[in-house]
Design a protein around this motif. Sequence first.
Motif, PDB file in Angstrom:
ATOM      1  N   GLU A 142       8.322  -6.012   5.947  1.00 27.50           N
ATOM      2  CA  GLU A 142       6.935  -6.253   6.905  1.00 27.50           C
ATOM      3  C   GLU A 142       6.329  -5.112   6.344  1.00 27.50           C
ATOM      4  O   GLU A 142       4.195  -5.632   5.752  1.00 27.50           O
ATOM      5  CB  GLU A 142       7.396  -5.421   8.503  1.00 27.50           C
ATOM      6  CG  GLU A 142       8.356  -6.534   9.678  1.00 27.50           C
ATOM      7  CD  GLU A 142       9.646  -6.369   8.773  1.00 27.50           C
ATOM      8  OE1 GLU A 142       9.814  -5.297   8.337  1.00 27.50           O
ATOM      9  OE2 GLU A 142      10.511  -7.257   9.233  1.00 27.50           O
ATOM     10  N   GLN A 143       6.732  -3.701   5.461  1.00 25.50           N
ATOM     11  CA  GLN A 143       5.290  -2.957   4.538  1.00 25.50           C
ATOM     12  C   GLN A 143       5.297  -3.475   3.192  1.00 25.50           C
ATOM     13  O   GLN A 143       4.112  -3.537   3.020  1.00 25.50           O
ATOM     14  CB  GLN A 143       5.993  -1.883   4.665  1.00 25.50           C
ATOM     15  CG  GLN A 143       6.452  -1.068   5.912  1.00 25.50           C
ATOM     16  CD  GLN A 143       6.689   0.535   5.614  1.00 25.50           C
ATOM     17  OE1 GLN A 143       7.504   0.336   4.620  1.00 25.50           O
ATOM     18  NE2 GLN A 143       6.696   1.316   5.768  1.00 25.50           N
ATOM     19  N   LYS A 145       4.966  -6.444   2.863  1.00 29.04           N
ATOM     20  CA  LYS A 145       4.506  -7.703   3.223  1.00 29.04           C
ATOM     21  C   LYS A 145       3.089  -7.128   3.175  1.00 29.04           C
ATOM     22  O   LYS A 145       1.665  -8.183   2.931  1.00 29.04           O
ATOM     23  CB  LYS A 145       4.758  -9.023   4.185  1.00 29.04           C
ATOM     24  CG  LYS A 145       4.407 -10.354   4.542  1.00 29.04           C
ATOM     25  CD  LYS A 145       4.714 -10.903   6.034  1.00 29.04           C
ATOM     26  CE  LYS A 145       6.061 -11.577   5.511  1.00 29.04           C
ATOM     27  NZ  LYS A 145       6.903 -12.095   6.503  1.00 29.04           N
TER      28      LYS A 145
END
Length: 206
Positions: A142-143, A145
Motif C-alpha cells: 500500500e505504501q 502504491k
Amino acid sequence: MTRLYAILAAVFVAALVGGAWFASRGGDRDDQFSQCRSSKIAGGSDTIGGPFELLNANGETVTDKDVITKPSLVYFGYTFCPDVCPLDVARNAETIDLLDDRGLDVTPVFISVDPERDTPEVVGDFAANLHERMIGLTGSLEQVKAASRAYKTYYKKQDGDEDYYLVDHSTFSYLVLPDVGFVEFFRRDETPEQIADKVGCFVENL
C-alpha cells in the motif's frame, strides 16, 4: 510622413512580437525556474509528487519530509531488475558525482516497486553499492502504491516463478526540491552531463 509611417510600423511590429513573446511566457511570470524547464507537464508540475511514507534501509518509517532534505534525484525501480534499473541508477549516481564536482549537493533516492522481494536490507545494500549517499526506500504494498501514484509512475508485476519474476515499470527520474516539490523529470536516454546541467540550473535558482 513616409518615414514617420515606417517608424510607427516598426514600433508596432516590435510591440506585437514582444507582446506575443510575453504572452507565450505568461504562465511562467512567477516561475523562478522557467529558464530551467525543458519539459511541459500536463496540468502543471504541481500534479506530480507529494507526501509519501516508506521504510528506509533500517526498517524505519520515513516520510518525504525526512528524505527530501536536499535537492534529490528520485527513481522508481527494483533490485532484481536485470538491465534497465542498474543502468539508470548508475547513470543517476554518475550525475550526482558530476554535481559534486560543481559544488552542488544533490541526494540520489531509489524507491522500490517490488516490496515483496525488496526488503529494507536488500534496498539499502543495493543503494549503497551504487552510491554512498543513495537512499534506498521500500514499504508495504500500500505504501509503495501510494508513492507511485503520487509521482504518476507505472509498474506491474509479471507472471512467473514466486522468486524469479519481472516487474514492468516506468523509467523516469524526478528532480524534487525541499519545500518546493517536484520540478522536472528526466528520460532514460539523457546523459549524466545533460541531467547535471539541468539539475544545476534548478539548484542554482533556489
